[in-house]
Scaffold this motif. Structure first.
Motif, PDB file in Angstrom:
ATOM      1  N   GLY A 165       2.923  -1.171  -7.688  1.00 51.28           N
ATOM      2  CA  GLY A 165       3.459   0.120  -8.113  1.00 51.28           C
ATOM      3  C   GLY A 165       4.935   0.294  -7.803  1.00 51.28           C
ATOM      4  O   GLY A 165       5.554   1.240  -8.264  1.00 51.28           O
ATOM      5  N   ILE A 166       5.508  -0.635  -7.023  1.00 53.54           N
ATOM      6  CA  ILE A 166       6.944  -0.548  -6.702  1.00 53.54           C
ATOM      7  C   ILE A 166       7.746  -1.384  -7.702  1.00 53.54           C
ATOM      8  O   ILE A 166       7.441  -2.564  -7.920  1.00 53.54           O
ATOM      9  CB  ILE A 166       7.215  -1.029  -5.253  1.00 53.54           C
ATOM     10  N   ASP A 167       8.767  -0.777  -8.279  1.00 55.01           N
ATOM     11  CA  ASP A 167       9.642  -1.487  -9.211  1.00 55.01           C
ATOM     12  C   ASP A 167      10.468  -2.515  -8.419  1.00 55.01           C
ATOM     13  O   ASP A 167      11.116  -2.170  -7.430  1.00 55.01           O
ATOM     14  CB  ASP A 167      10.556  -0.469  -9.910  1.00 55.01           C
ATOM     15  N   ALA A 168      10.435  -3.753  -8.881  1.00 58.78           N
ATOM     16  CA  ALA A 168      11.075  -4.851  -8.125  1.00 58.78           C
ATOM     17  C   ALA A 168      12.586  -4.687  -8.014  1.00 58.78           C
ATOM     18  O   ALA A 168      13.193  -5.190  -7.067  1.00 58.78           O
ATOM     19  CB  ALA A 168      10.747  -6.189  -8.791  1.00 58.78           C
ATOM     20  N   ASP A 169      13.183  -3.983  -8.950  1.00 58.48           N
ATOM     21  CA  ASP A 169      14.654  -3.836  -8.934  1.00 58.48           C
ATOM     22  C   ASP A 169      15.117  -2.592  -8.183  1.00 58.48           C
ATOM     23  O   ASP A 169      16.074  -2.651  -7.418  1.00 58.48           O
ATOM     24  CB  ASP A 169      15.197  -3.756 -10.367  1.00 58.48           C
ATOM     25  N   THR A 170      14.414  -1.470  -8.449  1.00 62.56           N
ATOM     26  CA  THR A 170      14.927  -0.181  -7.959  1.00 62.56           C
ATOM     27  C   THR A 170      14.194   0.375  -6.737  1.00 62.56           C
ATOM     28  O   THR A 170      14.714   1.272  -6.066  1.00 62.56           O
ATOM     29  CB  THR A 170      14.815   0.882  -9.070  1.00 62.56           C
ATOM     30  N   GLY A 171      12.982  -0.086  -6.501  1.00 67.15           N
ATOM     31  CA  GLY A 171      12.175   0.474  -5.417  1.00 67.15           C
ATOM     32  C   GLY A 171      11.462   1.760  -5.819  1.00 67.15           C
ATOM     33  O   GLY A 171      10.759   2.376  -5.017  1.00 67.15           O
ATOM     34  N   GLU A 172      11.627   2.121  -7.075  1.00 70.45           N
ATOM     35  CA  GLU A 172      11.001   3.332  -7.610  1.00 70.45           C
ATOM     36  C   GLU A 172       9.477   3.163  -7.660  1.00 70.45           C
ATOM     37  O   GLU A 172       8.988   2.061  -7.905  1.00 70.45           O
ATOM     38  CB  GLU A 172      11.584   3.494  -9.014  1.00 70.45           C
ATOM     39  N   VAL A 173       8.742   4.273  -7.450  1.00 66.36           N
ATOM     40  CA  VAL A 173       7.283   4.260  -7.576  1.00 66.36           C
ATOM     41  C   VAL A 173       6.915   4.471  -9.037  1.00 66.36           C
ATOM     42  O   VAL A 173       7.315   5.474  -9.631  1.00 66.36           O
ATOM     43  CB  VAL A 173       6.643   5.352  -6.674  1.00 66.36           C
ATOM     44  N   ARG A 174       6.179   3.533  -9.619  1.00 61.51           N
ATOM     45  CA  ARG A 174       5.788   3.633 -11.033  1.00 61.51           C
ATOM     46  C   ARG A 174       4.410   4.293 -11.135  1.00 61.51           C
ATOM     47  O   ARG A 174       3.392   3.629 -11.243  1.00 61.51           O
ATOM     48  CB  ARG A 174       5.774   2.252 -11.693  1.00 61.51           C
ATOM     49  N   GLY A 175       4.402   5.627 -10.998  1.00 64.05           N
ATOM     50  CA  GLY A 175       3.154   6.395 -11.082  1.00 64.05           C
ATOM     51  C   GLY A 175       2.505   6.565  -9.724  1.00 64.05           C
ATOM     52  O   GLY A 175       2.261   7.676  -9.284  1.00 64.05           O
ATOM     53  N   ALA A 176       2.230   5.460  -9.051  1.00 62.37           N
ATOM     54  CA  ALA A 176       1.688   5.463  -7.686  1.00 62.37           C
ATOM     55  C   ALA A 176       1.946   4.075  -7.117  1.00 62.37           C
ATOM     56  O   ALA A 176       2.123   3.116  -7.874  1.00 62.37           O
ATOM     57  CB  ALA A 176       0.184   5.758  -7.690  1.00 62.37           C
ATOM     58  N   ALA A 177       1.984   3.977  -5.794  1.00 64.00           N
ATOM     59  CA  ALA A 177       2.198   2.658  -5.169  1.00 64.00           C
ATOM     60  C   ALA A 177       1.384   2.553  -3.895  1.00 64.00           C
ATOM     61  O   ALA A 177       1.206   3.547  -3.180  1.00 64.00           O
ATOM     62  CB  ALA A 177       3.675   2.450  -4.854  1.00 64.00           C
ATOM     63  N   LEU A 178       0.898   1.367  -3.628  1.00 65.38           N
ATOM     64  CA  LEU A 178       0.115   1.149  -2.406  1.00 65.38           C
ATOM     65  C   LEU A 178       1.052   1.134  -1.197  1.00 65.38           C
ATOM     66  O   LEU A 178       2.119   0.516  -1.226  1.00 65.38           O
ATOM     67  CB  LEU A 178      -0.631  -0.190  -2.492  1.00 65.38           C
ATOM     68  N   ASN A 179       0.607   1.797  -0.165  1.00 69.68           N
ATOM     69  CA  ASN A 179       1.396   1.891   1.060  1.00 69.68           C
ATOM     70  C   ASN A 179       1.040   0.704   1.959  1.00 69.68           C
ATOM     71  O   ASN A 179      -0.046   0.658   2.515  1.00 69.68           O
ATOM     72  CB  ASN A 179       1.031   3.222   1.725  1.00 69.68           C
ATOM     73  N   ALA A 180       1.936  -0.260   2.066  1.00 73.14           N
ATOM     74  CA  ALA A 180       1.617  -1.475   2.827  1.00 73.14           C
ATOM     75  C   ALA A 180       2.180  -1.422   4.244  1.00 73.14           C
ATOM     76  O   ALA A 180       3.225  -0.818   4.487  1.00 73.14           O
ATOM     77  CB  ALA A 180       2.176  -2.691   2.096  1.00 73.14           C
ATOM     78  N   LYS A 181       1.451  -2.052   5.141  1.00 72.33           N
ATOM     79  CA  LYS A 181       1.938  -2.191   6.522  1.00 72.33           C
ATOM     80  C   LYS A 181       2.978  -3.307   6.554  1.00 72.33           C
ATOM     81  O   LYS A 181       3.954  -3.275   7.291  1.00 72.33           O
ATOM     82  CB  LYS A 181       0.754  -2.536   7.415  1.00 72.33           C
TER      83      LYS A 181
END
Ligand SMILES: NC(=O)C1=CN([C@@H]2O[C@H](COP(=O)(O)OP(=O)(O)OC[C@H]3O[C@@H](n4cnc5c(N)ncnc54)[C@H](O)[C@@H]3O)[C@@H](O)[C@H]2O)[C@@H](O)CC1
Ligand SMILES: [K+]
Length: 215
Positions: A157-173
């Protein structure tokens, strides 16, 4: 200093490794999975019950290969696909064949509270639009549960270039990055969602005259 790459840059480096370097995509996937196994087995994670969530592209292929290596290392692991396997790419189908031959367990649906560790191998550097709605719901539900997620390459869910959340993103440790840390893990919301980024060498060959856009 950490060298960050964009999605296009990692694809260019991978393409060079495969065409000019004559290393196959399968070799890179295997190396990525072996690197991830080494990180997970280093003693910082509870591996008593691992769930690998795999997508249908290159990131999913890494996850399936990792599930096979975990299984062969006698670490309890279950593989769950996210998305319809009918749309899986050839790398995923090949990895699935190897996982089946090795006897890796599969599940269709999981209670995200149960595993001691969830490996996120749904989407990586290839994400190019918002997550489908059903997956956004699943991701948001998973984020509500206090469980350890380790992302392969980039949190889903994280855009590889911008770090933007694309709708939703998994919160990783933690995020195990292959070859180079993706810029999106150091920017915007991606920085928070990626947790600790551990970049692993997987044998990528960078052209000597390659110019990175981020210095
Ligand atoms: N190609 C290679 O040589 C290597 C690839 N690697 C792994 O492969 C990943 C990149 O693989 P892919 O390029 O297949 O990309 P992903 O596995 O990130 O995504 C798979 C495909 O899904 C589609 N897609 C993108 N966004 C979507 C969305 N929101 N909803 C539905 N479908 C969407 C795109 O067609 C994309 O190619 C890396 O992050 C890394 O984990 C590594 O194993 C190293 C070597
Ligand atoms: K991922």
């Amino acid at each position: 200093m950490t060298q960050l790459v964009t999605g296009d840059e990692i694809r260019a480096i991978e393409a060079y490794t495969i065409t000019d370097g004559a290393l196959s995509a399968e070799v890179l996937t295997e190396r990525a999975a072996m690197a991830a196994l080494n990180v997970l087995a280093a003693g910082h994670f509870d591996l008593s019950k691992v769930l690998v969530l795999a997508g249908l592209g290159g990131n999913g292929a890494d996850g399936i290969a990792l599930a096979r290596l975990l299984h062969q290392a006698h670490i309890p692991v279950t593989l769950q696909f996210v998305g319809n396997l009918k749309r899986a790419n050839q790398a995923v189908l090949n990895q699935l064949k190897a996982a089946n031959a090795a006897g890796v367990s599969r599940s269709e649906k999981s209670d995200f509270k149960e595993p001691s560790l969830i490996v996120d191998a749904i989407f990586g550097a290839g994400l190019n639009k918002d997550l489908p709605e059903g997956l956004q719901k699943m991701v948001k539900a998973a984020n509500h549960i206090d469980n350890t997620v380790v992302a392969l390459d980039l949190p889903t869910g994280i855009d590889a270039d911008t770090g933007e959340v694309r709708g939703a993103a998994l919160n990783a440790k933690a995020t195990i990055a292959f070859g180079f840390e993706k810029a999106g893990c150091a920017r915007g919301q991606g920085k928070k969602m990626a947790g600790r980024v551990m970049t692993q060498n997987i044998g990528l060959i960078t052209p000597t005259d390659f110019t990175f856009s981020i210095q």
